[in-house]
Design a protein around this motif. Structure first.
Motif, mmCIF file in Angstrom:
data_model
loop_
_atom_site.group_PDB
_atom_site.id
_atom_site.type_symbol
_atom_site.label_atom_id
_atom_site.label_comp_id
_atom_site.label_asym_id
_atom_site.label_seq_id
_atom_site.Cartn_x
_atom_site.Cartn_y
_atom_site.Cartn_z
ATOM 1 N N GLY A 170 -49.632 27.425 -24.089
ATOM 2 C CA GLY A 170 -49.128 26.057 -24.184
ATOM 3 C C GLY A 170 -47.783 25.886 -23.519
ATOM 4 O O GLY A 170 -47.121 24.860 -23.693
ATOM 5 N N SER B 68 -51.624 31.407 -28.984
ATOM 6 C CA SER B 68 -50.687 30.841 -28.020
ATOM 7 C C SER B 68 -50.451 31.703 -26.793
ATOM 8 O O SER B 68 -49.777 31.269 -25.865
ATOM 9 C CB SER B 68 -49.332 30.581 -28.702
ATOM 10 O OG SER B 68 -48.790 31.783 -29.222
ATOM 11 N N ARG B 69 -51.014 32.927 -26.760
ATOM 12 C CA ARG B 69 -50.761 33.809 -25.632
ATOM 13 C C ARG B 69 -52.025 34.589 -25.269
ATOM 14 O O ARG B 69 -52.830 34.889 -26.135
ATOM 15 C CB ARG B 69 -49.613 34.771 -25.930
ATOM 16 C CG ARG B 69 -48.265 34.063 -26.065
ATOM 17 C CD ARG B 69 -47.177 35.030 -26.479
ATOM 18 N NE ARG B 69 -45.889 34.364 -26.464
ATOM 19 C CZ ARG B 69 -45.404 33.670 -27.486
ATOM 20 N NH1 ARG B 69 -46.083 33.580 -28.601
ATOM 21 N NH2 ARG B 69 -44.233 33.079 -27.383
ATOM 22 N N GLU C 274 -48.405 32.165 -21.439
ATOM 23 C CA GLU C 274 -48.025 31.275 -22.539
ATOM 24 C C GLU C 274 -48.999 30.103 -22.482
ATOM 25 O O GLU C 274 -48.867 29.226 -21.627
ATOM 26 C CB GLU C 274 -46.581 30.797 -22.377
ATOM 27 C CG GLU C 274 -45.547 31.903 -22.317
ATOM 28 C CD GLU C 274 -45.238 32.465 -23.689
ATOM 29 O OE1 GLU C 274 -45.730 31.898 -24.676
ATOM 30 O OE2 GLU C 274 -44.513 33.463 -23.775
ATOM 31 N N ALA D 283 -43.839 27.686 -22.664
ATOM 32 C CA ALA D 283 -42.744 28.135 -23.532
ATOM 33 C C ALA D 283 -41.431 27.839 -22.841
ATOM 34 O O ALA D 283 -41.394 27.461 -21.662
ATOM 35 C CB ALA D 283 -42.869 29.632 -23.832
ATOM 36 N N ASP E 217 -49.353 37.926 -33.335
ATOM 37 C CA ASP E 217 -49.128 37.373 -32.021
ATOM 38 C C ASP E 217 -48.172 38.286 -31.258
ATOM 39 O O ASP E 217 -47.793 39.338 -31.739
ATOM 40 C CB ASP E 217 -48.552 35.955 -32.121
ATOM 41 C CG ASP E 217 -49.007 35.087 -30.975
ATOM 42 O OD1 ASP E 217 -49.042 35.598 -29.848
ATOM 43 O OD2 ASP E 217 -49.305 33.912 -31.203
ATOM 44 N N LEU F 135 -41.697 33.007 -33.812
ATOM 45 C CA LEU F 135 -43.125 32.786 -34.024
ATOM 46 C C LEU F 135 -43.480 32.844 -35.500
ATOM 47 O O LEU F 135 -42.794 33.499 -36.297
ATOM 48 C CB LEU F 135 -43.937 33.857 -33.284
ATOM 49 C CG LEU F 135 -43.686 33.962 -31.782
ATOM 50 C CD1 LEU F 135 -44.419 35.168 -31.224
ATOM 51 C CD2 LEU F 135 -44.149 32.713 -31.082
#
Length: 332
Positions: free
Chosen positions: A178, A151-152, A176, A180, A281, A313
């Protein structure tokens, strides 16, 4: 014609032998910290075919754990002008055999736009000179891709690291992938920040942070904490005003901090991308209560909580101690 063909064969044949594990740098990892895409910084070549200027990069792609096929070595051919790529498998050969060439299997008609996601960012990194340790293509964006997860994605500004006594500071960008949300519900697509590491105590802090959202080709600021001048010149950071904490093992910060401190000792370049530790992550540095402005966007802490996360997370081996949704109060 024969000379140009020889150049093509040389460039592609150089990728005929699979890269050894020790020579690979991680580009991306999965949720369990397993490398899913690695590349060999020493085996990147520029060549031409049918009037097109191309790049060839040796990579190792690792499928999910339940996939019976296991890792596969590939030669990724990239057309930077058209932002297209093609993948050609590399075959293992005996030591006394001539290395295979992908020239017979590769055709320029195989070049297609990459799928959205990891390979799209990989092509951008190849063409923009953002792959750490790769000197073939000139740096255009000023950024170096350090590593990315599900995701990052973490980048750092070339030549931004500064040594200030026992501290090491660098300017970074955290995308980010997707999107955030901040604790107040506002959408962001990334953060520009200055990270500071105490290499003796193995502690870190965030000296400056700007959360932004993408508006077309521009990054629009959502919220800024700290002195923005530090991003261009991390050496102006006043260390005594920072709140330091310990990075969670395996986080992007822990990996990056390790690279910075190794560089400060003169034994390794932070752009080499060689850190091979298991990666969770992104998490912020752990710290004690009370909180301060370096914890922007991390969520609300209760007294006794020790772990700060950017968001709640699902991290391999990392358990947050509370639901985090804090709006920090600037100090100083």
């Amino acid at each position: 014609m024969m000379k140009r063909l020889a150049v093509i064969l040389f460039a592609l044949a150089a990728y005929g032998a699979p890269a050894s594990a020790g020579s690979l740098s991680i580009f991306a990892y999965d949720g369990a910290g397993r490398a899913v895409l690695e590349f060999d910084p020493a085996a990147v070549f520029a060549f031409s075919a049918e009037g097109r200027d191309l790049m060839s990069v040796a990579v190792r792609e690792t499928p999910p754990e339940n996939d019976p096929h296991g890792p596969v070595d590939l030669a990724i051919i990239v057309d930077c002008q058209l932002r297209q790529m093609a993948a050609s498998p590399v075959t293992q050969v005996a030591k006394d055999e001539a290395p295979p060439t992908t020239a017979a299997g590769f055709k320029t008609s195989d070049l297609k736009p990459p799928n959205k996601g990891m390979y799209e960012r990989f092509v951008v990194a190849v063409c923009g000179g953002e792959l750490p340790g790769v000197k073939v293509s000139p740096t255009k964006s000023g950024w170096t891709h350090f590593v990315e997860g599900l995701s990052r994605a973490l980048y750092f500004v070339n030549a931004s690291s500064r040594t200030i006594g026992k501290y090491r500071a660098a300017s970074v960008r955290l995308y980010e992938l997707g999107g955030a949300q901040l604790s107040d519900g506002r959408h962001i697509d990334g953060r520009d920040a200055v990270w500071v590491v105490d290499c003796e105590q193995k502690l870190g802090a965030v000296a400056y942070e700007r959360s932004f959202s993408k508006m077309g080709d521009k990054n629009e600021t959502v919220v800024t904490i700290g002195d923005e001048r530090a991003f261009a010149d991390p050496s102006i950071v006043e260390m005594h005003k920072l709140k330091f904490g310990r990075a969670v093992v395996g986080s992007m910060q822990a990996r990056f901090a390790e690279e910075l401190c190794v560089t400060s000792s003169g034994s390794q370049d932070s752009s080499s991308g060689r850190a091979q530790t298991k990666t969770a992550d992104f998490v912020y540095f752990t710290t004690d209560f009370p909180t301060d402005w370096t914890q922007v966007g991390t969520g609300k802490l209760q007294p006794g909580d020790k772990t700060l996360l950017v968001t709640a997370l699902n991290l391999a081996g990392v358990q947050p101690t509370a639901s985090l949704s804090m709006t920090p109060t600037p100090q100083g």
